[in-house]
Design an enzyme around this catalytic site. Structure first.
Site, short mmCIF file in Angstrom:
data_model
loop_
_atom_site.label_atom_id
_atom_site.label_comp_id
_atom_site.label_asym_id
_atom_site.label_seq_id
_atom_site.Cartn_x
_atom_site.Cartn_y
_atom_site.Cartn_z
N ALA A 90 -54.73 -2.17 -42.00
CA ALA A 90 -54.69 -0.97 -41.18
C ALA A 90 -53.70 0.00 -41.79
CB ALA A 90 -54.31 -1.29 -39.74
N LYS A 101 -57.39 3.08 -38.96
CA LYS A 101 -58.01 2.40 -40.09
C LYS A 101 -58.86 3.41 -40.85
CE LYS A 101 -59.82 -1.50 -39.87
NZ LYS A 101 -59.23 -1.53 -41.18
N GLY A 103 -58.41 4.59 -44.09
CA GLY A 103 -57.83 5.41 -45.15
C GLY A 103 -58.49 5.19 -46.49
N GLU A 110 -66.21 -0.98 -41.74
CA GLU A 110 -65.09 -1.76 -41.21
C GLU A 110 -65.20 -1.91 -39.69
OE1 GLU A 110 -61.54 -0.86 -44.42
OE2 GLU A 110 -61.62 0.36 -42.60
#
Length: 175
Positions: A90, A101, A103, A110
């Site tokens: 995260a 989350k 990035g 995800e």
């Protein structure tokens, strides 16, 4: 909230320790969802060293490739309707358990894999806990109508990065 960063080598060691602890949660016969990112990169070798009979599905082509290279059995997510455990990193973790989350750009994948898991384990280093979630908040948007969407989610900006694995545009919300 979290400890002061321990420098680049210290942070890498923290990621490794967290990933190795998470790998110990995986048991023989499990169906395992694999997230994406720098901490998950430490998880893969830790899982491979355990030589368990597990089936894995990855949230990104990068994770899938790395897992296969290490000898982990990878199946297509489309063939799996639930996971015993999903392990992912995260970008931010608030005291109440809320996460930022995505990035790394595998947002939708995800979230689908995490949502299909009986147990979702988040592995982070000491730079990730925050008192409150803050911008920028990563977004994955459809390319179709992206200008209209950007106007609706303002203030936001598009990132100059490749599309997500599913062709989504990556943006950051700044509100």
């Amino acid at each position: 909230m979290g400890a002061q960063p321990a420098g680049p080598r210290g942070i890498e060691r923290e990621k490794q320790i967290a990933a190795e602890a998470a790998a110990e949660l995986v048991e023989d016969g499990m169906i395992v969802g694999l997230g994406t990112g720098s901490t998950v990169a430490f998880l893969l070798p830790a899982l491979a060293r355990r030589s368990l009979n597990i089936v894995c599905a990855a949230t990104s082509p990068r994770t899938e490739h790395a897992a296969r290279e290490l000898g982990l059995r990878i199946e297509d997510v489309a063939s799996i309707d639930r996971f015993d455990i999903t392990i992912d990193g995260a970008d931010q973790v608030a005291p109440d358990g809320w996460l930022v989350k995505g990035g790394g750009g595998a947002h939708t994948r995800e979230k689908i894999v995490a949502g299909a898991a009986e147990r979702f384990v988040v592995i982070v280093d000491s730079t990730k806990p925050v008192q409150a979630l803050h911008s920028p908040i990563p977004l994955e948007l459809l390319s179709f109508g992206v200008r209209a969407t950007m106007r609706r989610v303002a203030p936001a900006s598009l990132r100059d990065v490749p599309l997500s694995p599913d062709g989504g545009v990556i943006a950051d919300y700044h509100g």
